[in-house]
Design an enzyme around this catalytic site. Structure first.
Site, PDB file in Angstrom:
ATOM      1  N   TRP A 175      31.107  -7.903 162.996  1.00 55.33           N
ATOM      2  CA  TRP A 175      31.915  -7.662 164.206  1.00 55.33           C
ATOM      3  C   TRP A 175      31.845  -6.211 164.633  1.00 55.33           C
ATOM      4  O   TRP A 175      32.139  -5.855 165.744  1.00 55.33           O
ATOM      5  CB  TRP A 175      33.371  -8.064 163.955  1.00 55.33           C
ATOM      6  CG  TRP A 175      33.460  -9.520 163.632  1.00 55.33           C
ATOM      7  CD1 TRP A 175      33.813 -10.068 162.445  1.00 55.33           C
ATOM      8  CD2 TRP A 175      33.141 -10.613 164.507  1.00 55.33           C
ATOM      9  NE1 TRP A 175      33.740 -11.428 162.514  1.00 55.33           N
ATOM     10  CE2 TRP A 175      33.333 -11.788 163.758  1.00 55.33           C
ATOM     11  CE3 TRP A 175      32.709 -10.698 165.831  1.00 55.33           C
ATOM     12  CZ2 TRP A 175      33.114 -13.059 164.296  1.00 55.33           C
ATOM     13  CZ3 TRP A 175      32.487 -11.947 166.369  1.00 55.33           C
ATOM     14  CH2 TRP A 175      32.687 -13.107 165.610  1.00 55.33           C
TER      15      TRP A 175
ATOM     16  N   HIS B 215      28.197   5.448 164.113  1.00 61.34           N
ATOM     17  CA  HIS B 215      28.767   6.788 164.303  1.00 61.34           C
ATOM     18  C   HIS B 215      27.669   7.825 164.153  1.00 61.34           C
ATOM     19  O   HIS B 215      26.534   7.476 163.778  1.00 61.34           O
ATOM     20  CB  HIS B 215      29.936   7.047 163.338  1.00 61.34           C
ATOM     21  CG  HIS B 215      29.644   6.750 161.887  1.00 61.34           C
ATOM     22  ND1 HIS B 215      30.568   6.907 160.907  1.00 61.34           N
ATOM     23  CD2 HIS B 215      28.521   6.314 161.259  1.00 61.34           C
ATOM     24  CE1 HIS B 215      30.045   6.585 159.733  1.00 61.34           C
ATOM     25  NE2 HIS B 215      28.798   6.213 159.927  1.00 61.34           N
TER      26      HIS B 215
HETATM   27  N1  DAH Z   1      32.546   8.778 161.852  1.00 63.43           N
HETATM   28  C1  DAH Z   1      33.961   8.577 162.123  1.00 63.43           C
HETATM   29  C2  DAH Z   1      34.101   7.464 163.158  1.00 63.43           C
HETATM   30  O1  DAH Z   1      33.175   7.099 163.759  1.00 63.43           O
HETATM   31  C3  DAH Z   1      34.562   9.831 162.672  1.00 63.43           C
HETATM   32  C4  DAH Z   1      34.657  10.880 161.648  1.00 63.43           C
HETATM   33  C5  DAH Z   1      35.748  10.981 160.825  1.00 63.43           C
HETATM   34  C6  DAH Z   1      33.640  11.802 161.480  1.00 63.43           C
HETATM   35  C7  DAH Z   1      35.873  11.969 159.876  1.00 63.43           C
HETATM   36  C8  DAH Z   1      33.725  12.785 160.506  1.00 63.43           C
HETATM   37  C9  DAH Z   1      34.856  12.858 159.716  1.00 63.43           C
HETATM   38  O2  DAH Z   1      32.766  13.693 160.323  1.00 63.43           O
HETATM   39  O3  DAH Z   1      34.936  13.838 158.769  1.00 63.43           O
HETATM   40  O4  DAH Z   1      35.182   6.991 163.346  1.00 63.43           O
END
Ligand code: DAH
Length: 345
Positions: A151, A188
């Site tokens: 999902w 991400h």
């Molecule tokens: N990658 C996470 C997301 O997509 C966001 C994120 C959170 C990035 C904490 C980071 C971190 O570098 O330290 O929700």
């Protein structure tokens, strides 16, 4: 009478400047109510002798005027028509040339790049098609983490032809920890933390702007494709206090110096401790980023010594920031291609 008409008619036809003027003359003399036509029609009221005198002369004049008009018409068409249309009118206002401009998402991305460049960060980019390893495993996201669920993630079909075999669940297990495992669209920008650290030695500070994908239904605040900006700073003594300073400078440059923000504890598998960044906008607290101190497991995955190095990482929703900054109520507007929206920027 006939002589009179002839004199003025011949002169006028000669002087005619354009086709319209010439046509007006034809109507004036030869039209249904024209001067000559009326005279020809009046012949029947004259005596026989008069008729014999005037009749042929009037008929003759009619033929002559027709000929002159036809000649003049030719002349106007061949001699003047072309030069008139191609003549350059220097007094005419110019045509406004419509210039395009960059999309609001690109605009805010450029602005953010500049802010971080001024803070001595480098900008790097990474692949949108990732492997499971970089997107999840190396970031300490365990195999049973809900983010891997179909999902959330667009998995790519792989075939023998592409050199990558379709994988059964059993094979999947043995893929875990393999860098060339299953392919997916990155959910991400965090995988670039791993890719960058694998190929660079600290200290450094980078940001990674880019597009990410999530398999979810779209509504006013969700889209299956959006943009993030990842940040990573690693050194011998980089702390969360450094992060707070960087983020404060960044947010104030982007939203103005009276901006309020706060850090709230939050769990992300690849940081410890982890926080969420909230900023106050129009009286409301909005979550704009996740962040934290890089987890030792992440350092171990890239063969950094966690006793020697430390650093912070953060991930901003760039699309989110654009929505807040430009007061855009619906994320779908960015991708709609609707000129009424685009032209406002
Ligand atoms: N990658 C996470 C997301 O997509 C966001 C994120 C959170 C990035 C904490 C980071 C971190 O570098 O330290 O929700």
């Amino acid at each position: 009478m006939i002589e009179q008409i002839k004199k003025t008619a011949v002169l006028n036809i000669k002087k005619a400047l354009d086709l319209k003027g010439l046509e007006d003359l034809r109507i004036k003399y030869l039209g249904r109510k024209g001067e000559l036509t009326r005279m020809l029609r009046g012949l029947k009221d004259l005596s026989l002798a008069e008729r014999r005198r005037v009749g042929p002369a009037a008929q003759h004049l009619k033929k002559e005027l027709e000929r002159l008009i036809a000649e003049k018409k030719n002349e106007l068409i061949t001699n003047y028509q072309l030069p008139i249309t191609s003549r350059f009118d220097v007094t005419r206002p110019g045509h406004r040339i419509k210039l395009g401009h960059i999309h609001p998402l690109t605009k805010i991305e450029e602005e953010i790049r500049h802010i971080f460049l001024s803070l001595n960060f480098s900008v790097v980019e990474g692949p949108e098609v990732e492997t499971e390893y970089y997107n999840f495993d190396a970031l300490n996201i365990p195999p049973d983490h809900p983010a891997r669920d179909m999902w959330d993630t667009f998995w790519l079909k792989q075939s023998a032809k592409s050199g990558l075999f379709a994988r059964s669940d059993l094979q999947r297990k043995s893929d875990l920890g393999q860098k060339n495992g299953r392919l997916l669209l990155r959910t991400h920008t965090s995988p670039m933390q791993i890719r960058y650290m694998e190929t660079h030695n600290p200290p450094f500070q980078i940001i990674v702007p880019g597009v990410v994908y999530r398999h979810e239904a779209s509504d006013a605040t969700h889209a299956f494709q959006f943009m993030q900006i990842e940040g990573l700073m690693v050194g011998k003594d980089v702390s969360l206090a450094n992060f707070k300073y960087i983020i404060e400078v960044f947010l104030k440059k982007l939203f103005g110096s009276d901006l309020e923000f706060r850090l709230v504890p939050h769990h992300y598998p690849f940081v410890e401790p982890g926080v969420d960044v909230y900023m106050k906008f129009s009286g409301k607290w909005l979550e704009v980023a996740g962040a934290g101190m890089v987890h030792r497991k992440v350092f171990e995955a890239v063969k950094y010594n966690p006793y020697e190095w430390q650093g912070f990482a953060f991930g901003f929703g760039l699309t989110r920031l654009a929505m807040i900054k430009y007061n855009i109520p619906d994320i779908r507007l960015f991708y709609s291609g609707d000129l009424r929206f685009i032209e406002q920027f």
